[in-house]
Write a protein that holds these residues in place. Structure first.
Motif, PDB file in Angstrom:
ATOM      1  N   UNK A  74       0.842  -1.174   0.000  1.00  0.00           N
ATOM      2  CA  UNK A  74       0.000   0.000   0.000  1.00  0.00           C
ATOM      3  C   UNK A  74       0.890   1.241   0.000  1.00  0.00           C
ATOM      4  N   UNK A  75       0.569   2.184  -0.881  1.00  0.00           N
ATOM      5  CA  UNK A  75       1.399   3.369  -1.018  1.00  0.00           C
ATOM      6  C   UNK A  75       1.179   4.373   0.099  1.00  0.00           C
ATOM      7  N   UNK A  76      -0.052   4.491   0.580  1.00  0.00           N
ATOM      8  CA  UNK A  76      -0.371   5.414   1.659  1.00  0.00           C
ATOM      9  C   UNK A  76      -1.048   4.621   2.763  1.00  0.00           C
ATOM     10  N   UNK A  77      -0.598   4.818   4.002  1.00  0.00           N
ATOM     11  CA  UNK A  77      -1.143   4.056   5.122  1.00  0.00           C
ATOM     12  C   UNK A  77      -2.422   4.658   5.681  1.00  0.00           C
ATOM     13  N   UNK A  78      -2.629   5.937   5.474  1.00  0.00           N
ATOM     14  CA  UNK A  78      -3.818   6.597   6.001  1.00  0.00           C
ATOM     15  C   UNK A  78      -5.045   6.167   5.200  1.00  0.00           C
ATOM     16  N   UNK A  79      -6.129   5.797   5.886  1.00  0.00           N
ATOM     17  CA  UNK A  79      -7.346   5.435   5.153  1.00  0.00           C
ATOM     18  C   UNK A  79      -7.845   6.605   4.300  1.00  0.00           C
ATOM     19  N   UNK A  80      -8.367   6.290   3.127  1.00  0.00           N
ATOM     20  CA  UNK A  80      -8.823   7.304   2.189  1.00  0.00           C
ATOM     21  C   UNK A  80     -10.312   7.116   1.915  1.00  0.00           C
ATOM     22  N   UNK A  81     -11.030   8.242   1.916  1.00  0.00           N
ATOM     23  CA  UNK A  81     -12.437   8.273   1.516  1.00  0.00           C
ATOM     24  C   UNK A  81     -12.504   9.062   0.210  1.00  0.00           C
ATOM     25  N   UNK A  82     -13.108   8.480  -0.793  1.00  0.00           N
ATOM     26  CA  UNK A  82     -13.416   9.202  -2.018  1.00  0.00           C
ATOM     27  C   UNK A  82     -14.877   9.618  -1.917  1.00  0.00           C
ATOM     28  N   UNK A  83     -15.110  10.916  -1.893  1.00  0.00           N
ATOM     29  CA  UNK A  83     -16.468  11.439  -1.779  1.00  0.00           C
ATOM     30  C   UNK A  83     -17.006  11.715  -3.181  1.00  0.00           C
ATOM     31  N   UNK A  84     -17.249  10.650  -3.920  1.00  0.00           N
ATOM     32  CA  UNK A  84     -17.733  10.776  -5.291  1.00  0.00           C
ATOM     33  C   UNK A  84     -18.449   9.499  -5.708  1.00  0.00           C
ATOM     34  N   UNK A  85     -19.595   9.681  -6.374  1.00  0.00           N
ATOM     35  CA  UNK A  85     -20.293   8.516  -6.916  1.00  0.00           C
ATOM     36  C   UNK A  85     -19.818   8.206  -8.327  1.00  0.00           C
ATOM     37  N   UNK A  86     -18.916   9.019  -8.856  1.00  0.00           N
ATOM     38  CA  UNK A  86     -18.436   8.836 -10.224  1.00  0.00           C
ATOM     39  C   UNK A  86     -17.677   7.521 -10.372  1.00  0.00           C
ATOM     40  N   UNK A  87     -18.165   6.619 -11.225  1.00  0.00           N
ATOM     41  CA  UNK A  87     -17.420   5.377 -11.454  1.00  0.00           C
ATOM     42  C   UNK A  87     -16.059   5.638 -12.090  1.00  0.00           C
ATOM     43  N   UNK A  88     -15.940   6.730 -12.834  1.00  0.00           N
ATOM     44  CA  UNK A  88     -14.650   7.061 -13.451  1.00  0.00           C
ATOM     45  C   UNK A  88     -13.627   7.453 -12.395  1.00  0.00           C
ATOM     46  N   UNK A  89     -14.028   8.268 -11.428  1.00  0.00           N
ATOM     47  CA  UNK A  89     -13.096   8.649 -10.355  1.00  0.00           C
ATOM     48  C   UNK A  89     -12.704   7.428  -9.530  1.00  0.00           C
ATOM     49  N   UNK A  90     -13.655   6.559  -9.277  1.00  0.00           N
ATOM     50  CA  UNK A  90     -13.348   5.339  -8.522  1.00  0.00           C
ATOM     51  C   UNK A  90     -12.349   4.474  -9.293  1.00  0.00           C
ATOM     52  N   UNK A  91     -12.570   4.331 -10.583  1.00  0.00           N
ATOM     53  CA  UNK A  91     -11.656   3.548 -11.418  1.00  0.00           C
ATOM     54  C   UNK A  91     -10.256   4.165 -11.420  1.00  0.00           C
ATOM     55  N   UNK A  92     -10.183   5.476 -11.514  1.00  0.00           N
ATOM     56  CA  UNK A  92      -8.880   6.140 -11.550  1.00  0.00           C
ATOM     57  C   UNK A  92      -8.117   5.947 -10.235  1.00  0.00           C
ATOM     58  N   UNK A  93      -8.813   6.033  -9.096  1.00  0.00           N
ATOM     59  CA  UNK A  93      -8.120   5.808  -7.816  1.00  0.00           C
ATOM     60  C   UNK A  93      -7.616   4.378  -7.719  1.00  0.00           C
ATOM     61  N   UNK A  94      -8.406   3.421  -8.206  1.00  0.00           N
ATOM     62  CA  UNK A  94      -7.948   2.027  -8.214  1.00  0.00           C
ATOM     63  C   UNK A  94      -6.705   1.884  -9.081  1.00  0.00           C
ATOM     64  N   UNK A  95      -6.718   2.529 -10.253  1.00  0.00           N
ATOM     65  CA  UNK A  95      -5.554   2.460 -11.146  1.00  0.00           C
ATOM     66  C   UNK A  95      -4.324   3.132 -10.539  1.00  0.00           C
ATOM     67  N   UNK A  96      -4.553   4.076  -9.611  1.00  0.00           N
ATOM     68  CA  UNK A  96      -3.440   4.719  -8.903  1.00  0.00           C
ATOM     69  C   UNK A  96      -2.875   3.810  -7.807  1.00  0.00           C
ATOM     70  N   UNK A  97      -3.525   2.676  -7.550  1.00  0.00           N
ATOM     71  CA  UNK A  97      -3.048   1.759  -6.519  1.00  0.00           C
ATOM     72  C   UNK A  97      -3.471   2.161  -5.118  1.00  0.00           C
ATOM     73  N   UNK A  98      -4.516   2.979  -5.002  1.00  0.00           N
ATOM     74  CA  UNK A  98      -4.945   3.442  -3.690  1.00  0.00           C
ATOM     75  C   UNK A  98      -6.089   2.584  -3.152  1.00  0.00           C
ATOM     76  N   UNK A  99      -6.032   2.316  -1.859  1.00  0.00           N
ATOM     77  CA  UNK A  99      -7.139   1.658  -1.176  1.00  0.00           C
ATOM     78  C   UNK A  99      -8.034   2.756  -0.620  1.00  0.00           C
TER      79      UNK A  99
END
Length: 187
Positions: free
Chosen positions: A1-26
């Motif tokens: 995991x690149x960042x240890x701090x838990x991350x919340x994505x405040x977006x219903x956009x499937x594109x933003x969710x996909x991009x964060x996954x591609x960035x390797x973020x949990x």
């Protein structure tokens, strides 16, 4: 995991969710209802950051990083938000036909009382499209949830967009290159 701090994505956009996954973020997705109105007189960059910050301030995250974003499409100073209906989508896409426009995405990162915002801008150049092509696009891709009535990752981006000057992921709704750098500094 690149960042240890838990991350919340405040977006219903499937594109933003996909991009964060591609960035390797949990991350997990959490949504809050936020009024996306803004004061008159702001330019597109200011609008995108203003709304992104409104979204971020709806959260009270002490031990998590919250990421919010807002994407604005602008052509000749006119803001093209999400279309209200089919006619509105047709009108927007006709404006984009054969012209250049800008896509602005404001991003806010917040944790506790620490808040940081930035934006990115990308120029998008579209070829001329026919009314039939616009109707085909609307019928098949239902772009009612997208600023400017189009998605760069779908038919419009593959067939109509001729050139992009700047970040491709910014046009998708999240400038991942800048976000990654800013997260590294933020943590």
């Amino acid at each position: 995991m690149l960042f240890n701090t838990p991350i919340i994505l405040a977006s219903k956009s499937p594109r933003r969710q996909e991009l964060l996954k591609l960035m390797g973020l949990n991350f997990k997705v959490e949504l809050k209802d936020v009024d996306e109105s803004y004061p008159e007189g702001l330019n597109p960059a200011e609008i995108s950051v203003y709304i992104s910050e409104k979204k971020a301030k709806a959260f009270k995250a002490e031990n998590e990083i919250v990421i919010t974003a807002d994407t604005i499409v602008a052509i000749d100073g006119e803001i093209l938000g999400k279309p209200n209906d089919r006619l509105h989508a047709q009108q927007m896409l006709q404006k984009l036909s054969g012209s250049a426009h800008e896509v602005y995405t404001g991003v806010t990162i917040v944790k506790g009382s620490k808040l940081y915002s930035f934006y990115d801008v990308t120029e998008v150049i579209c070829r001329v499209v026919t009314s039939e092509e616009i109707d085909f696009y609307i019928d098949n891709f239902k772009p009612y949830d997208k600023a400017g009535s189009y998605g760069v990752q779908d038919w419009w981006g593959n067939v109509v967009v001729e050139k992009i000057n700047g970040s491709y992921t910014n046009v998708m709704g999240l400038p991942t290159e800048k976000l990654y750098k800013e997260l590294q500094k933020f943590i």
